[in-house]
Write a protein that holds these residues in place. Sequence first.
Motif, PDB file in Angstrom:
ATOM      1  N   ASN A  56      53.868  52.017  34.119  1.00 33.41           N
ATOM      2  CA  ASN A  56      53.962  52.824  32.906  1.00 33.41           C
ATOM      3  C   ASN A  56      53.188  52.200  31.748  1.00 33.41           C
ATOM      4  O   ASN A  56      52.987  52.838  30.727  1.00 33.41           O
ATOM      5  CB  ASN A  56      55.424  53.019  32.494  1.00 33.41           C
ATOM      6  N   ASP A  57      52.776  50.959  31.915  1.00 35.54           N
ATOM      7  CA  ASP A  57      52.083  50.217  30.860  1.00 35.54           C
ATOM      8  C   ASP A  57      50.730  49.752  31.387  1.00 35.54           C
ATOM      9  O   ASP A  57      50.660  49.054  32.405  1.00 35.54           O
ATOM     10  CB  ASP A  57      52.954  49.020  30.433  1.00 35.54           C
ATOM     11  N   ILE A  58      49.661  50.110  30.706  1.00 37.89           N
ATOM     12  CA  ILE A  58      48.308  49.762  31.149  1.00 37.89           C
ATOM     13  C   ILE A  58      48.116  48.258  31.201  1.00 37.89           C
ATOM     14  O   ILE A  58      47.444  47.736  32.095  1.00 37.89           O
ATOM     15  CB  ILE A  58      47.219  50.433  30.264  1.00 37.89           C
ATOM     16  N   ASN A  59      48.712  47.538  30.258  1.00 41.53           N
ATOM     17  CA  ASN A  59      48.543  46.084  30.245  1.00 41.53           C
ATOM     18  C   ASN A  59      49.168  45.438  31.474  1.00 41.53           C
ATOM     19  O   ASN A  59      48.603  44.503  32.047  1.00 41.53           O
ATOM     20  CB  ASN A  59      49.117  45.488  28.961  1.00 41.53           C
ATOM     21  N   GLU A  60      50.317  45.929  31.896  1.00 43.07           N
ATOM     22  CA  GLU A  60      50.951  45.412  33.110  1.00 43.07           C
ATOM     23  C   GLU A  60      50.089  45.722  34.332  1.00 43.07           C
ATOM     24  O   GLU A  60      49.972  44.887  35.238  1.00 43.07           O
ATOM     25  CB  GLU A  60      52.343  46.015  33.289  1.00 43.07           C
ATOM     26  N   ALA A  61      49.497  46.899  34.354  1.00 47.00           N
ATOM     27  CA  ALA A  61      48.625  47.275  35.465  1.00 47.00           C
ATOM     28  C   ALA A  61      47.409  46.353  35.531  1.00 47.00           C
ATOM     29  O   ALA A  61      47.020  45.900  36.617  1.00 47.00           O
ATOM     30  CB  ALA A  61      48.199  48.731  35.340  1.00 47.00           C
ATOM     31  N   ILE A  62      46.817  46.060  34.394  1.00 44.36           N
ATOM     32  CA  ILE A  62      45.638  45.195  34.348  1.00 44.36           C
ATOM     33  C   ILE A  62      45.996  43.776  34.779  1.00 44.36           C
ATOM     34  O   ILE A  62      45.250  43.141  35.541  1.00 44.36           O
ATOM     35  CB  ILE A  62      44.995  45.221  32.946  1.00 44.36           C
ATOM     36  N   ILE A  63      47.129  43.286  34.335  1.00 42.85           N
ATOM     37  CA  ILE A  63      47.580  41.949  34.745  1.00 42.85           C
ATOM     38  C   ILE A  63      47.763  41.900  36.257  1.00 42.85           C
ATOM     39  O   ILE A  63      47.334  40.959  36.927  1.00 42.85           O
ATOM     40  CB  ILE A  63      48.879  41.561  34.003  1.00 42.85           C
ATOM     41  N   ARG A  64      48.389  42.930  36.813  1.00 42.33           N
ATOM     42  CA  ARG A  64      48.623  42.977  38.256  1.00 42.33           C
ATOM     43  C   ARG A  64      47.307  43.068  39.020  1.00 42.33           C
ATOM     44  O   ARG A  64      47.118  42.418  40.059  1.00 42.33           O
ATOM     45  CB  ARG A  64      49.534  44.154  38.603  1.00 42.33           C
ATOM     46  N   GLU A  65      46.369  43.869  38.521  1.00 46.06           N
ATOM     47  CA  GLU A  65      45.056  43.979  39.159  1.00 46.06           C
ATOM     48  C   GLU A  65      44.383  42.608  39.224  1.00 46.06           C
ATOM     49  O   GLU A  65      43.871  42.202  40.268  1.00 46.06           O
ATOM     50  CB  GLU A  65      44.168  44.959  38.390  1.00 46.06           C
ATOM     51  N   LYS A  66      44.398  41.878  38.128  1.00 48.09           N
ATOM     52  CA  LYS A  66      43.779  40.555  38.085  1.00 48.09           C
ATOM     53  C   LYS A  66      44.489  39.590  39.023  1.00 48.09           C
ATOM     54  O   LYS A  66      43.852  38.750  39.675  1.00 48.09           O
ATOM     55  CB  LYS A  66      43.779  40.013  36.662  1.00 48.09           C
ATOM     56  N   GLN A  67      45.814  39.712  39.110  1.00 47.45           N
ATOM     57  CA  GLN A  67      46.593  38.856  39.999  1.00 47.45           C
ATOM     58  C   GLN A  67      46.185  39.087  41.454  1.00 47.45           C
ATOM     59  O   GLN A  67      45.954  38.141  42.208  1.00 47.45           O
ATOM     60  CB  GLN A  67      48.082  39.143  39.810  1.00 47.45           C
ATOM     61  N   ILE A  68      46.076  40.341  41.840  1.00 48.69           N
ATOM     62  CA  ILE A  68      45.692  40.661  43.212  1.00 48.69           C
ATOM     63  C   ILE A  68      44.254  40.230  43.484  1.00 48.69           C
ATOM     64  O   ILE A  68      43.949  39.618  44.510  1.00 48.69           O
ATOM     65  CB  ILE A  68      45.887  42.158  43.514  1.00 48.69           C
ATOM     66  N   LYS A  69      43.343  40.528  42.561  1.00 44.71           N
ATOM     67  CA  LYS A  69      41.942  40.145  42.732  1.00 44.71           C
ATOM     68  C   LYS A  69      41.795  38.633  42.871  1.00 44.71           C
ATOM     69  O   LYS A  69      40.948  38.155  43.619  1.00 44.71           O
ATOM     70  CB  LYS A  69      41.098  40.617  41.546  1.00 44.71           C
ATOM     71  N   GLY A  70      42.613  37.876  42.156  1.00 41.61           N
ATOM     72  CA  GLY A  70      42.528  36.422  42.179  1.00 41.61           C
ATOM     73  C   GLY A  70      43.168  35.787  43.395  1.00 41.61           C
ATOM     74  O   GLY A  70      42.977  34.598  43.654  1.00 41.61           O
ATOM     75  N   GLY A  71      43.902  36.571  44.160  1.00 41.39           N
ATOM     76  CA  GLY A  71      44.575  36.043  45.342  1.00 41.39           C
ATOM     77  C   GLY A  71      43.633  35.905  46.526  1.00 41.39           C
ATOM     78  O   GLY A  71      42.538  36.460  46.545  1.00 41.39           O
ATOM     79  N   SER A  72      44.094  35.188  47.497  1.00 40.41           N
ATOM     80  CA  SER A  72      43.292  34.990  48.709  1.00 40.41           C
ATOM     81  C   SER A  72      43.220  36.280  49.524  1.00 40.41           C
ATOM     82  O   SER A  72      44.016  37.200  49.333  1.00 40.41           O
ATOM     83  CB  SER A  72      43.921  33.890  49.566  1.00 40.41           C
ATOM     84  N   ARG A  73      42.308  36.314  50.457  1.00 39.91           N
ATOM     85  CA  ARG A  73      42.200  37.454  51.362  1.00 39.91           C
ATOM     86  C   ARG A  73      43.503  37.607  52.144  1.00 39.91           C
ATOM     87  O   ARG A  73      43.976  38.713  52.348  1.00 39.91           O
ATOM     88  CB  ARG A  73      41.016  37.269  52.312  1.00 39.91           C
ATOM     89  N   LYS A  74      44.090  36.506  52.565  1.00 41.29           N
ATOM     90  CA  LYS A  74      45.354  36.528  53.301  1.00 41.29           C
ATOM     91  C   LYS A  74      46.446  37.208  52.476  1.00 41.29           C
ATOM     92  O   LYS A  74      47.215  38.023  53.000  1.00 41.29           O
ATOM     93  CB  LYS A  74      45.760  35.099  53.666  1.00 41.29           C
ATOM     94  N   LYS A  75      46.522  36.904  51.200  1.00 44.56           N
ATOM     95  CA  LYS A  75      47.532  37.526  50.336  1.00 44.56           C
ATOM     96  C   LYS A  75      47.301  39.023  50.207  1.00 44.56           C
ATOM     97  O   LYS A  75      48.238  39.809  50.187  1.00 44.56           O
ATOM     98  CB  LYS A  75      47.550  36.871  48.957  1.00 44.56           C
ATOM     99  N   LYS A  76      46.046  39.431  50.140  1.00 46.39           N
ATOM    100  CA  LYS A  76      45.725  40.859  50.068  1.00 46.39           C
ATOM    101  C   LYS A  76      46.131  41.561  51.360  1.00 46.39           C
ATOM    102  O   LYS A  76      46.734  42.638  51.336  1.00 46.39           O
ATOM    103  CB  LYS A  76      44.237  41.063  49.784  1.00 46.39           C
TER     104      LYS A  76
END
Length: 95
Positions: A56-76
């Motif tokens: 519901n919050d764009i800032n939370e979505a952006i934080i989550r996107e960066k978190q996933i992008k920064g994770g390893s391939r295994k985490k994805k």
Amino acid sequence: MKQYYIYIVTNKLNSVFYIGVTNNLIRRTYEHRNSLASGFTSKYKTTKLVYYEIFNDINEAIIREKQIKGGSRKKKLDLIEKVNPTYEDLYESII
């Protein structure tokens, strides 16, 4: 209330992932599926929606996107496989 989505699309072989954020998941997935987005998407043919989260919050979505992008391939892979172990294209379920 406006909703925002982080999403993962992949190619036919599930070998490449594109992670993005949007306020219109149907439109954005359609763009991926029809190669309307240039650059990474069209180069690697990431057309299959395999994962998404709703915010519901764009800032939370952006934080989550960066978190996933920064994770390893295994985490994805683990993230996708937890909810979509067969890498089914989820596009039909959202339209």
